[in-house]
Scaffold this active site. Structure first.
Site, mmCIF file in Angstrom:
data_model
loop_
_atom_site.group_PDB
_atom_site.id
_atom_site.type_symbol
_atom_site.label_atom_id
_atom_site.label_comp_id
_atom_site.label_asym_id
_atom_site.label_seq_id
_atom_site.Cartn_x
_atom_site.Cartn_y
_atom_site.Cartn_z
ATOM 1 N N ALA A 82 -9.540 -6.697 -2.666
ATOM 2 C CA ALA A 82 -9.228 -7.426 -3.932
ATOM 3 C C ALA A 82 -8.683 -6.743 -5.075
ATOM 4 C CB ALA A 82 -10.153 -8.418 -4.376
ATOM 5 N N THR A 133 -16.709 -14.245 -6.120
ATOM 6 C CA THR A 133 -17.400 -14.224 -7.452
ATOM 7 C C THR A 133 -17.781 -15.369 -7.872
ATOM 8 O OG1 THR A 133 -16.840 -13.459 -9.591
ATOM 9 C CG2 THR A 133 -15.098 -14.105 -8.031
ATOM 10 N N ASP A 134 -18.839 -15.399 -8.902
ATOM 11 C CA ASP A 134 -19.374 -16.460 -9.537
ATOM 12 C C ASP A 134 -17.925 -16.911 -10.388
ATOM 13 O OD1 ASP A 134 -19.263 -14.510 -11.587
ATOM 14 O OD2 ASP A 134 -21.585 -14.871 -12.138
ATOM 15 N N GLU A 135 -17.249 -16.082 -10.944
ATOM 16 C CA GLU A 135 -16.201 -16.449 -11.833
ATOM 17 C C GLU A 135 -15.288 -17.584 -11.352
ATOM 18 O OE1 GLU A 135 -14.314 -13.583 -13.903
ATOM 19 O OE2 GLU A 135 -15.829 -11.891 -13.370
ATOM 20 N N TYR A 159 -7.301 -13.938 -12.383
ATOM 21 C CA TYR A 159 -8.149 -13.182 -11.244
ATOM 22 C C TYR A 159 -9.125 -14.311 -10.560
ATOM 23 C CZ TYR A 159 -12.489 -11.234 -9.447
ATOM 24 O OH TYR A 159 -13.699 -10.784 -8.759
ATOM 25 N N LYS A 163 -9.105 -15.608 -6.695
ATOM 26 C CA LYS A 163 -10.392 -15.561 -5.935
ATOM 27 C C LYS A 163 -10.741 -17.240 -5.203
ATOM 28 C CE LYS A 163 -12.799 -12.697 -4.801
ATOM 29 N NZ LYS A 163 -12.715 -11.524 -3.715
ATOM 30 N N PRO A 290 -7.750 -13.590 -24.014
ATOM 31 C CA PRO A 290 -7.042 -14.934 -23.886
ATOM 32 C C PRO A 290 -8.138 -15.870 -22.806
ATOM 33 C CG PRO A 290 -5.703 -13.702 -23.659
ATOM 34 C CD PRO A 290 -6.600 -12.636 -23.451
#
Ligand code: NAD
Ligand code: TYD
Length: 355
Positions: A82, A133-135, A159, A163, A290
């Protein structure tokens, strides 16, 4: 039996490969496009192993992926390839959509064709494990409960959105075609061989060089930190014992504010490599990112209850190990500080005048 690992030359991928070579007898086919983030030097001793087969290939190259599946006949794939850096995704989002979404789509199609034609019992045992990812869950308020596997998706950065897109494709392939998938959502990793664009290695190397330590915004943003070896162990456990179709959260039980992380790093460096004045003098608040997510926190109760996983490393011991590793490995550090890396620093930090 062979395990296929994509993104194998990256920070988490190399850790997975090093563990697999050191702790199992299984051959590993490792696939990586060697973008700026991939570095074969990070394989360490696994580079020399006759069980490690490295393929320099792009996951978006469908013909190449089909050939790799045909040649290695993997029993499972661990998909880590990724684009991963939030700040880069703000400057150049298209590459994130291309690798993270289109690349994952390509792999799903190739894996599905391969899996459909496998004879039993290999077909039943095959797994497509997607490393997320937790994002993808977005930003938490200070007192909000930690992310669970059922938390709604709310990605904010390019990003995280890319994901999330790849996660949805993986879930769709499981539900629509029955592909036996596994998925993990992990919090921020740290440890050796981490590319110095991310917070912890960037701060260590800047501090050692006496350069400013650029803290975004007010420095009160919270991340949950996990030592990379613990993440790799969780991935291997989920691969062997996870239930197909399920997702598992992986976290460090180590929520820290960014400014506290940077101050801790400075104290460790004051002790291990004193420079005459406290490293914390270098801390500089700069313009915020941002859309900067305020807080991430992971509830990994499911992984603990069902598969018995817990992080072994505390943040304090893991951070100390990490600092020691960077101080002891100037050769690796020099190898990743190419002209491209310097251009990135200019691009990301040049316009963030001190606040
Ligand atoms: P990284 O950026 O260090 O490594 C990514 C690797 O993928 C690199 O080696 C790169 O060369 C390779 N790659 C990129 N595009 C490719 C393509 N088109 N084809 C083949 N290879 C390609 O990232 P990482 O920190 O090792 O993360 C690995 C995975 O784990 C990612 O999917 C990431 O979303 C996930 N993850 C990472 C963390 C973390 O904190 N590091 C946390 C949770 C999840
Ligand atoms: P990062 O390592 O980029 O991970 P992520 O954005 O995926 O969580 O950043 C971790 C935190 O550190 C995040 O809140 C942004 C902040 N940060 C800084 O304050 N300064 C920096 O130079 C960098 C790279 C990150």
């Amino acid at each position: 039996m062979t395990l296929l690992v994509t993104g194998s030359a990256g920070f988490v991928g190399t850790c997975v490969v090093r563990q697999l070579i050191a702790e199992t007898d299984e051959p590993v086919a490792s696939v990586d496009a060697l973008t700026y983030a991939g570095n074969p030097l990070s394989f360490g001793p696994a580079a020399q192993s006759p069980r490690h087969h490295f393929e320099h290939a792009d996951i978006r190259d469908e013909a190449r992926m089909r050939a790799i599946f045909k040649h290695y006949q993997p029993r499972a794939i661990l998909h880590l390839a990724a684009e991963t850096h939030v700040d880069r995704s703000i400057h150049a989002p298209a590459e994130f959509v291309s690798t993270n979404i289109v690349g994952t789509l390509t792999l799903l199609q190739v894996a599905q064709d391969y899996w459909r034609n496998l004879p039993e019992p290999r077909r039943n045992a095959f797994r497509f494990q997607h490393i997320s990812t937790d994002e993808v869950f977005g930003s938490l308020a200070p007192e909000a409960p930690a992310f669970e596997e059922t938390t709604a998706y709310a990605p904010t950065s390019p990003y995280a959105a890319s994901k999330a897109g790849s996660d949805h494709l993986v879930l769709a392939w499981q539900r629509t075609y029955g592909l036996p998938t596994l998925m993990t959502h992990c919090s921020n990793n740290y440890g050796p061989y981490h590319f110095p664009e991310k917070l912890i290695p960037l701060m260590i190397l800047n501090a050692v060089d006496g350069k400013p330590l650029p803290v975004y915004g007010d420095g009160q943003h919270v991340r949950d930190w996990l030592f990379v070896e613990d993440h790799a162990r969780a991935l291997r456990l989920v691969l062997e014992h996870g239930t197909p179709g399920e997702t598992y959260n992986v976290g460090g039980a180590a929520e820290r504010r960014n400014i506290d992380v940077v101050n801790m790093l400075c104290s460790v460096l004051d002790e291990l490599q004193p420079s005459g004045a406290p490293h914390a003098r270098l801390i500089t608040y700069v313009k915020d990112r941002p859309g900067h997510d305020r807080r991430y926190a992971i509830n990994f109760g499911k992984l603990e209850r069902e598969l018995g996983w817990r992080p072994r490393e505390s943040f304090e011991t893991g951070l100390r190990k990490t600092v020691r590793w960077y101080l002891a490995n100037p050769g690796w550090v020099a190898s990743v500080r190419s002209g491209g890396y310097r251009n990135w620093l200019d691009k990301n930090y040049g316009s963030r005048e001190a606040e």
